[in-house]
Design a protein around this motif. Structure first.
Motif, PDB file in Angstrom:
ATOM      1  N   GLU A  66       0.825  -1.196   0.000  1.00 27.83           N
ATOM      2  CA  GLU A  66       0.000   0.000   0.000  1.00 27.83           C
ATOM      3  C   GLU A  66       0.870   1.262   0.000  1.00 27.83           C
ATOM      4  N   ASN A  67       0.233   2.405  -0.264  1.00 30.74           N
ATOM      5  CA  ASN A  67       0.975   3.657  -0.143  1.00 30.74           C
ATOM      6  C   ASN A  67       1.340   3.887   1.322  1.00 30.74           C
ATOM      7  N   VAL A  68       2.430   4.608   1.530  1.00 30.11           N
ATOM      8  CA  VAL A  68       2.949   4.863   2.873  1.00 30.11           C
ATOM      9  C   VAL A  68       3.170   6.364   3.047  1.00 30.11           C
ATOM     10  N   PHE A  69       2.764   6.860   4.215  1.00 31.89           N
ATOM     11  CA  PHE A  69       3.082   8.226   4.623  1.00 31.89           C
ATOM     12  C   PHE A  69       4.029   8.168   5.815  1.00 31.89           C
ATOM     13  N   LEU A  70       5.090   8.968   5.771  1.00 30.77           N
ATOM     14  CA  LEU A  70       6.014   9.127   6.889  1.00 30.77           C
ATOM     15  C   LEU A  70       5.768  10.504   7.475  1.00 30.77           C
ATOM     16  N   MET A  71       5.411  10.551   8.755  1.00 31.04           N
ATOM     17  CA  MET A  71       4.972  11.802   9.369  1.00 31.04           C
ATOM     18  C   MET A  71       5.762  12.042  10.643  1.00 31.04           C
ATOM     19  N   GLY A  72       6.384  13.223  10.747  1.00 33.14           N
ATOM     20  CA  GLY A  72       7.047  13.472  12.010  1.00 33.14           C
ATOM     21  C   GLY A  72       8.221  14.416  11.974  1.00 33.14           C
ATOM     22  N   ASP A  73       8.989  14.307  13.071  1.00 30.30           N
ATOM     23  CA  ASP A  73      10.177  15.123  13.314  1.00 30.30           C
ATOM     24  C   ASP A  73      11.374  14.378  12.742  1.00 30.30           C
ATOM     25  N   PHE A  74      11.875  14.858  11.607  1.00 28.72           N
ATOM     26  CA  PHE A  74      12.991  14.182  10.952  1.00 28.72           C
ATOM     27  C   PHE A  74      14.340  14.765  11.346  1.00 28.72           C
ATOM     28  N   ASN A  75      14.348  15.791  12.186  1.00 26.97           N
ATOM     29  CA  ASN A  75      15.605  16.428  12.583  1.00 26.97           C
ATOM     30  C   ASN A  75      16.486  16.721  11.370  1.00 26.97           C
ATOM     31  N   SER A  76      15.852  17.084  10.269  1.00 22.37           N
ATOM     32  CA  SER A  76      16.601  17.389   9.045  1.00 22.37           C
ATOM     33  C   SER A  76      16.124  18.718   8.490  1.00 22.37           C
ATOM     34  N   ASN A  77      17.028  19.639   8.371  1.00 19.22           N
ATOM     35  CA  ASN A  77      16.725  20.990   7.907  1.00 19.22           C
ATOM     36  C   ASN A  77      16.609  20.998   6.382  1.00 19.22           C
ATOM     37  N   ALA A  78      15.416  21.350   5.904  1.00 17.05           N
ATOM     38  CA  ALA A  78      15.201  21.369   4.456  1.00 17.05           C
ATOM     39  C   ALA A  78      16.111  22.374   3.754  1.00 17.05           C
ATOM     40  N   GLY A  79      16.657  23.318   4.509  1.00 19.88           N
ATOM     41  CA  GLY A  79      17.507  24.341   3.921  1.00 19.88           C
ATOM     42  C   GLY A  79      18.960  23.924   3.747  1.00 19.88           C
ATOM     43  N   ILE A  80      19.324  22.726   4.196  1.00 22.85           N
ATOM     44  CA  ILE A  80      20.710  22.251   4.073  1.00 22.85           C
ATOM     45  C   ILE A  80      20.763  21.168   2.997  1.00 22.85           C
ATOM     46  N   SER A  81      21.475  21.428   1.924  1.00 22.62           N
ATOM     47  CA  SER A  81      21.555  20.460   0.821  1.00 22.62           C
ATOM     48  C   SER A  81      22.597  19.392   1.115  1.00 22.62           C
ATOM     49  N   GLY A  82      22.396  18.216   0.548  1.00 23.48           N
ATOM     50  CA  GLY A  82      23.357  17.134   0.657  1.00 23.48           C
ATOM     51  C   GLY A  82      23.295  16.368   1.970  1.00 23.48           C
ATOM     52  N   GLU A  83      22.271  16.617   2.790  1.00 26.73           N
ATOM     53  CA  GLU A  83      22.169  15.908   4.062  1.00 26.73           C
ATOM     54  C   GLU A  83      20.841  15.155   4.147  1.00 26.73           C
ATOM     55  N   SER A  84      20.218  15.162   5.318  1.00 29.97           N
ATOM     56  CA  SER A  84      19.079  14.287   5.595  1.00 29.97           C
ATOM     57  C   SER A  84      17.919  14.475   4.624  1.00 29.97           C
ATOM     58  N   TYR A  85      17.589  15.730   4.341  1.00 30.63           N
ATOM     59  CA  TYR A  85      16.440  15.995   3.471  1.00 30.63           C
ATOM     60  C   TYR A  85      16.660  15.387   2.084  1.00 30.63           C
ATOM     61  N   ASP A  86      17.807  15.650   1.491  1.00 36.57           N
ATOM     62  CA  ASP A  86      18.096  15.104   0.164  1.00 36.57           C
ATOM     63  C   ASP A  86      18.226  13.584   0.216  1.00 36.57           C
ATOM     64  N   TYR A  87      18.761  13.066   1.308  1.00 34.04           N
ATOM     65  CA  TYR A  87      18.915  11.619   1.453  1.00 34.04           C
ATOM     66  C   TYR A  87      17.552  10.932   1.387  1.00 34.04           C
TER      67      TYR A  87
END
Length: 278
Positions: free
Chosen positions: A183-204
């Motif tokens: 089924e489709n999956v939603f991941l919801m929460g505190d990812f401790n990843s700043n969308a403003g920092i490239s090459g780290e958690s958000y992009d990963y």
């Protein structure tokens, strides 16, 4: 569909019990007034030494593990109780991952209006020790939303640069676990990843093929979910977007809005919430 996530930061040293109950009232009123279909909570805690609840739990509780002990000041329990009092009975699950501040069972919860078809948890961290403050879990439920079965996970991740428990390893485990779902999956929460920092958690995360519902949204605000310094982000001087709702399937998202930020409802945590509508 209306889906909401917030790191509710329910228990902390010197917590004022009156403010705690007041915040739960503010939160549950919003849930009922806006008819939220599903919501995820992080840092949804209980006092470790509090007495357990012996009477029937409010709403419709579905355990995601065998040894779930709900205490009298459990945040999810009090939310379910207040929702029921307001005439809004939700199906819910909760599990704790670790001891926080040496005093609290730090947990995650998922609530939904439709019945829970399955509830589960999975470890994301290398550590599974309850006494280790870096231990991380995800808690998920399968339910029927918009006429189809879907999974919704409450997630609280570690930091990108953590040498012992790096974000990348935790995301790898989460991806391995949910990648098996049909089924489709939603991941919801505190990812401790700043969308403003490239090459780290958000992009990963994006590189696994996940879609950020904020980016998909036809209508959205600035998206800031943390206004400044908090635990783990002591060197930050500006607001950040670190709380997300990701979807595995690309879809139309009408809006993404930050709430409980004083502009849209009163502040109830050190994080703001995010609500999406599709």
């Amino acid at each position: 569909m209306k889906a909401l996530t917030i790191n509710i930061h329910s228990h902390f040293p010197d917590m004022d019990s009156e403010i705690y109950i007041y915040n739960i009232g503010v939160f549950t009123k919003y849930i009922c007034d806006h008819k939220i279909d599903v919501f995820a909570l992080q840092e949804c805690c209980q006092t470790h030494d509090a007495e357990g609840v012996e009477e029937a739990l409010p709403g419709f509780f579905v355990p995601c593990c065998e040894k779930t002990m709900i205490k009298h000041d459990n945040c999810a329990y009090l939310i379910a109780k207040e929702l029921e009092r307001r005439g809004c009975c939700y199906h819910w699950t909760w599990s704790s991952a670790k001891i926080g501040y040496d005093a609290y069972d730090e947990g995650l919860a998922v609530f939904c209006r439709e019945p829970i078809l399955k509830a589960e948890e999975c470890f994301l961290s290398n550590s599974t020790e309850y006494s280790n403050w870096k231990t991380r879990k995800a808690v998920g439920v399968k339910t029927t939303i918009c006429g189809k079965k879907q999974w919704f996970y409450s997630v609280h991740m570690g930091w990108w640069n953590d040498e012992e428990e790096p974000f990348s390893q935790q995301m790898d485990r989460l991806q391995e676990h949910v990648g098996q779902k049909k089924e489709n999956v939603f991941l919801m929460g505190d990812f401790n990843s700043n969308a403003g920092i490239s090459g780290e958690s958000y992009d990963y995360t994006k590189n696994f093929g996940w879609y950020d519902t904020y980016e998909l949204a036809g209508k959205k605000d600035e998206g800031i979910t943390v206004p400044g310094k908090i635990d783990g982000w002591e060197k930050v001087d500006a607001g950040m977007r670190i709380d997300y709702i990701w979807t595995r399937e690309k879809q139309g998202i009408t809006s993404s809005e930050v709430i409980f930020n004083q502009k849209n409802e009163k502040v109830i945590s050190d994080h703001f919430g995010v609500i999406i509508e599709s």
